[in-house]
Design a protein around this motif. Structure first.
Motif, PDB file in Angstrom:
ATOM      1  N   GLY A 107      -9.243  11.046   1.297  1.00 17.92           N
ATOM      2  CA  GLY A 107      -8.184  10.170   0.816  1.00 17.92           C
ATOM      3  C   GLY A 107      -7.534  10.689  -0.452  1.00 17.92           C
ATOM      4  O   GLY A 107      -7.775  11.820  -0.849  1.00 17.92           O
ATOM      5  N   PRO A 108      -6.714   9.880  -1.097  1.00 18.98           N
ATOM      6  CA  PRO A 108      -6.356   8.512  -0.700  1.00 18.98           C
ATOM      7  C   PRO A 108      -5.401   8.501   0.496  1.00 18.98           C
ATOM      8  O   PRO A 108      -4.642   9.437   0.685  1.00 18.98           O
ATOM      9  CB  PRO A 108      -5.679   7.955  -1.953  1.00 18.98           C
ATOM     10  CG  PRO A 108      -5.062   9.170  -2.599  1.00 18.98           C
ATOM     11  CD  PRO A 108      -6.047  10.281  -2.353  1.00 18.98           C
ATOM     12  N   LEU A 109      -5.462   7.414   1.262  1.00 17.83           N
ATOM     13  CA  LEU A 109      -4.672   7.292   2.478  1.00 17.83           C
ATOM     14  C   LEU A 109      -3.797   6.040   2.441  1.00 17.83           C
ATOM     15  O   LEU A 109      -4.123   5.053   1.780  1.00 17.83           O
ATOM     16  CB  LEU A 109      -5.596   7.234   3.694  1.00 17.83           C
ATOM     17  CG  LEU A 109      -6.469   8.474   3.934  1.00 17.83           C
ATOM     18  CD1 LEU A 109      -7.585   8.148   4.908  1.00 17.83           C
ATOM     19  CD2 LEU A 109      -5.627   9.632   4.451  1.00 17.83           C
ATOM     20  N   GLY A 110      -2.693   6.090   3.185  1.00 17.81           N
ATOM     21  CA  GLY A 110      -1.816   4.928   3.321  1.00 17.81           C
ATOM     22  C   GLY A 110      -0.868   4.724   2.161  1.00 17.81           C
ATOM     23  O   GLY A 110      -0.886   5.452   1.170  1.00 17.81           O
ATOM     24  N   HIS A 111      -0.022   3.708   2.333  1.00 17.63           N
ATOM     25  CA  HIS A 111       0.942   3.313   1.305  1.00 17.63           C
ATOM     26  C   HIS A 111       0.418   2.080   0.588  1.00 17.63           C
ATOM     27  O   HIS A 111       0.030   1.101   1.222  1.00 17.63           O
ATOM     28  CB  HIS A 111       2.309   3.022   1.934  1.00 17.63           C
ATOM     29  CG  HIS A 111       2.979   4.245   2.491  1.00 17.63           C
ATOM     30  ND1 HIS A 111       3.696   5.118   1.714  1.00 17.63           N
ATOM     31  CD2 HIS A 111       3.010   4.754   3.746  1.00 17.63           C
ATOM     32  CE1 HIS A 111       4.161   6.111   2.466  1.00 17.63           C
ATOM     33  NE2 HIS A 111       3.749   5.910   3.701  1.00 17.63           N
ATOM     34  N   GLY A 112       0.408   2.134  -0.728  1.00 18.77           N
ATOM     35  CA  GLY A 112      -0.125   1.038  -1.524  1.00 18.77           C
ATOM     36  C   GLY A 112       0.924   0.022  -1.931  1.00 18.77           C
ATOM     37  O   GLY A 112       2.040  -0.023  -1.398  1.00 18.77           O
ATOM     38  N   PHE A 113       0.565  -0.804  -2.907  1.00 14.60           N
ATOM     39  CA  PHE A 113       1.451  -1.844  -3.417  1.00 14.60           C
ATOM     40  C   PHE A 113       2.561  -1.250  -4.292  1.00 14.60           C
ATOM     41  O   PHE A 113       2.407  -0.165  -4.863  1.00 14.60           O
ATOM     42  CB  PHE A 113       0.658  -2.833  -4.276  1.00 14.60           C
ATOM     43  CG  PHE A 113      -0.281  -3.711  -3.513  1.00 14.60           C
ATOM     44  CD1 PHE A 113       0.184  -4.783  -2.770  1.00 14.60           C
ATOM     45  CD2 PHE A 113      -1.656  -3.477  -3.545  1.00 14.60           C
ATOM     46  CE1 PHE A 113      -0.687  -5.615  -2.068  1.00 14.60           C
ATOM     47  CE2 PHE A 113      -2.536  -4.297  -2.855  1.00 14.60           C
ATOM     48  CZ  PHE A 113      -2.050  -5.368  -2.116  1.00 14.60           C
ATOM     49  N   LYS A 141      -3.641   5.274  -5.737  1.00 14.97           N
ATOM     50  CA  LYS A 141      -2.829   4.131  -6.143  1.00 14.97           C
ATOM     51  C   LYS A 141      -3.397   2.824  -5.590  1.00 14.97           C
ATOM     52  O   LYS A 141      -4.097   2.813  -4.580  1.00 14.97           O
ATOM     53  CB  LYS A 141      -1.392   4.319  -5.647  1.00 14.97           C
ATOM     54  CG  LYS A 141      -0.700   5.552  -6.208  1.00 14.97           C
ATOM     55  CD  LYS A 141       0.706   5.699  -5.649  1.00 14.97           C
ATOM     56  CE  LYS A 141       1.397   6.940  -6.201  1.00 14.97           C
ATOM     57  NZ  LYS A 141       2.764   7.105  -5.644  1.00 14.97           N
ATOM     58  N   ALA A 142      -3.070   1.746  -6.257  1.00 12.49           N
ATOM     59  CA  ALA A 142      -3.535   0.411  -5.830  1.00 12.49           C
ATOM     60  C   ALA A 142      -3.042   0.096  -4.425  1.00 12.49           C
ATOM     61  O   ALA A 142      -1.857   0.236  -4.121  1.00 12.49           O
ATOM     62  CB  ALA A 142      -3.028  -0.648  -6.805  1.00 12.49           C
ATOM     63  N   GLY A 143      -3.963  -0.329  -3.560  1.00 16.01           N
ATOM     64  CA  GLY A 143      -3.614  -0.679  -2.195  1.00 16.01           C
ATOM     65  C   GLY A 143      -3.930   0.398  -1.182  1.00 16.01           C
ATOM     66  O   GLY A 143      -3.893   0.150   0.024  1.00 16.01           O
ATOM     67  N   GLN A 144      -4.268   1.610  -1.651  1.00 19.44           N
ATOM     68  CA  GLN A 144      -4.635   2.676  -0.731  1.00 19.44           C
ATOM     69  C   GLN A 144      -6.109   2.540  -0.340  1.00 19.44           C
ATOM     70  O   GLN A 144      -6.830   1.706  -0.877  1.00 19.44           O
ATOM     71  CB  GLN A 144      -4.370   4.041  -1.368  1.00 19.44           C
ATOM     72  CG  GLN A 144      -2.888   4.349  -1.563  1.00 19.44           C
ATOM     73  CD  GLN A 144      -2.657   5.758  -2.100  1.00 19.44           C
ATOM     74  OE1 GLN A 144      -3.133   6.114  -3.170  1.00 19.44           O
ATOM     75  NE2 GLN A 144      -1.930   6.560  -1.338  1.00 19.44           N
ATOM     76  N   CYS A 171      -2.842   2.245   9.130  1.00 17.98           N
ATOM     77  CA  CYS A 171      -3.450   3.313   8.343  1.00 17.98           C
ATOM     78  C   CYS A 171      -2.420   4.240   7.706  1.00 17.98           C
ATOM     79  O   CYS A 171      -2.661   4.797   6.634  1.00 17.98           O
ATOM     80  CB  CYS A 171      -4.425   4.123   9.192  1.00 17.98           C
ATOM     81  SG  CYS A 171      -3.644   5.126  10.482  1.00 17.98           S
ATOM     82  N   HIS A 172      -1.273   4.405   8.354  1.00 17.54           N
ATOM     83  CA  HIS A 172      -0.260   5.345   7.860  1.00 17.54           C
ATOM     84  C   HIS A 172       0.950   4.649   7.251  1.00 17.54           C
ATOM     85  O   HIS A 172       1.385   4.980   6.145  1.00 17.54           O
ATOM     86  CB  HIS A 172       0.208   6.266   8.999  1.00 17.54           C
ATOM     87  CG  HIS A 172       1.277   7.230   8.604  1.00 17.54           C
ATOM     88  ND1 HIS A 172       2.617   6.995   8.844  1.00 17.54           N
ATOM     89  CD2 HIS A 172       1.215   8.411   7.948  1.00 17.54           C
ATOM     90  CE1 HIS A 172       3.328   8.004   8.369  1.00 17.54           C
ATOM     91  NE2 HIS A 172       2.508   8.876   7.820  1.00 17.54           N
ATOM     92  N   ASP A 173       1.513   3.680   7.965  1.00 16.30           N
ATOM     93  CA  ASP A 173       2.701   2.968   7.468  1.00 16.30           C
ATOM     94  C   ASP A 173       2.320   1.914   6.454  1.00 16.30           C
ATOM     95  O   ASP A 173       3.147   1.477   5.656  1.00 16.30           O
ATOM     96  CB  ASP A 173       3.440   2.323   8.640  1.00 16.30           C
ATOM     97  CG  ASP A 173       3.850   3.343   9.686  1.00 16.30           C
ATOM     98  OD1 ASP A 173       4.584   4.284   9.339  1.00 16.30           O
ATOM     99  OD2 ASP A 173       3.425   3.219  10.851  1.00 16.30           O
ATOM    100  N   GLY A 174       1.081   1.457   6.472  1.00 16.33           N
ATOM    101  CA  GLY A 174       0.548   0.483   5.519  1.00 16.33           C
ATOM    102  C   GLY A 174      -0.512   1.154   4.682  1.00 16.33           C
ATOM    103  O   GLY A 174      -0.412   2.358   4.443  1.00 16.33           O
ATOM    104  N   PRO A 175      -1.543   0.425   4.286  1.00 17.43           N
ATOM    105  CA  PRO A 175      -1.863  -0.941   4.733  1.00 17.43           C
ATOM    106  C   PRO A 175      -1.012  -2.045   4.102  1.00 17.43           C
ATOM    107  O   PRO A 175      -1.128  -3.201   4.476  1.00 17.43           O
ATOM    108  CB  PRO A 175      -3.335  -1.095   4.326  1.00 17.43           C
ATOM    109  CG  PRO A 175      -3.498  -0.197   3.152  1.00 17.43           C
ATOM    110  CD  PRO A 175      -2.610   0.984   3.433  1.00 17.43           C
TER     111      PRO A 175
END
Length: 267
Positions: free
Chosen positions: A92-98, A33-36, A241-245
């Motif tokens: 990946g993908p890693l993190g929370h996106g937009f 997803k976008a932002g990851q 890295c986890h709660d975001g980016p």
């Protein structure tokens, strides 16, 4: 999150120290997803830690991933020297996106410098069901050359550069003020230098508009195992890295990580 060996389809120089890598992938394509971001492995064993690189684009039909990166250290220098036909391992993908699950909204996307890395996919996804305006800014024409890799059909593009060598001479904030003063936006998305994002968040607040920011921090593990990317929020310490980016701008107390590591997304 997946680990997979990917075939390099293309790894081309864009401008300055900036490169675009295109990979053939499988497992990670449907869930990206976008932002990851992805953690990309160096082949040189001296570079023990993977390098975090923002996802630039995903083509689910061709099963391809794109990464736009800047050469800043040994790890990314190694990436730049890799050729089409070679293999590279990604995690990946890693993190929370937009936030992208919306329809019929007027949306403003603001990208600065290497902060334009996650914006190609974001703009592509948002413009399907929304009215999207994109402000892209950089020091000079080289800094915005990556825009030639975007598809802006159905989106309103504004380019600013510090020296006026591309688009309008000035900053993204001046253009943002101009646009928000004449049009009501439902939401703002931004990624770029911290000072720019702080100004974008402040301007969004001034016009009572929700804003999401993507923090490209120094990371070591990428999977919340260390504290190298911790930031202070109104809800306590969070790991980028986890709660975001991606975070809601109003929740951030301090954009700077609480602790620094020697590895960052540009090394």
């Amino acid at each position: 999150m997946f680990l997979e060996d990917c075939l390099i389809l293309e790894n081309k120089h864009i401008a300055g120290q900036n490169y675009l890598m295109r990979l053939k992938a499988e497992k990670s394509i449907p869930v990206s997803k976008a932002g990851q971001f992805f953690m990309i492995q160096c082949k040189n064993k001296l570079h023990i830690l993977r390098r975090p690189i923002s996802l630039h684009y995903v083509d689910k039909n061709k099963m391809e991933l794109e990464f736009y990166y800047e050469v800043k250290g040994g790890g990314t220098k190694e990436f730049a020297e890799m050729k089409a036909g070679e293999s590279i391992n990604i995690q990946g993908p890693l993190g929370h996106g937009f936030s992208t699950d919306m329809t019929g909204k007027k949306l403003l996307v603001v990208g600065g410098g290497m902060g334009m890395a996650p914006m190609k996919l974001l703009v592509e996804v948002l413009k399907k069901n929304n009215e999207v305006t994109f402000i892209a800014g950089g020091r000079n024409a080289d800094a915005v050359e990556i825009l030639s890799n975007f598809n802006f059909d159905g989106a309103d593009l504004h380019i600013t550069t510090d020296d006026g060598s591309a688009g309008t001479k000035g900053t993204v904030i001046v253009k943002m003020e101009e646009l928000m003063n004449s049009k009501k936006f439902d939401m703002v998305f931004t990624c770029g230098p911290h000072k720019m994002m702080e100004a974008v968040a402040k301007t969004s607040s001034k016009y009572n508009t929700e804003c999401e920011i993507s923090l490209e921090e120094r990371m070591a593990c990428g999977v919340k195992a260390c504290v190298g990317c911790s930031i202070k929020t109104k809800e306590g310490m969070k790991k980028v890295c986890h709660d975001g980016p991606v975070f809601k701008s109003e929740t951030i107390v301090d954009l700077e990580p609480a602790e620094r590591t020697e590895t960052c997304c540009g090394n």
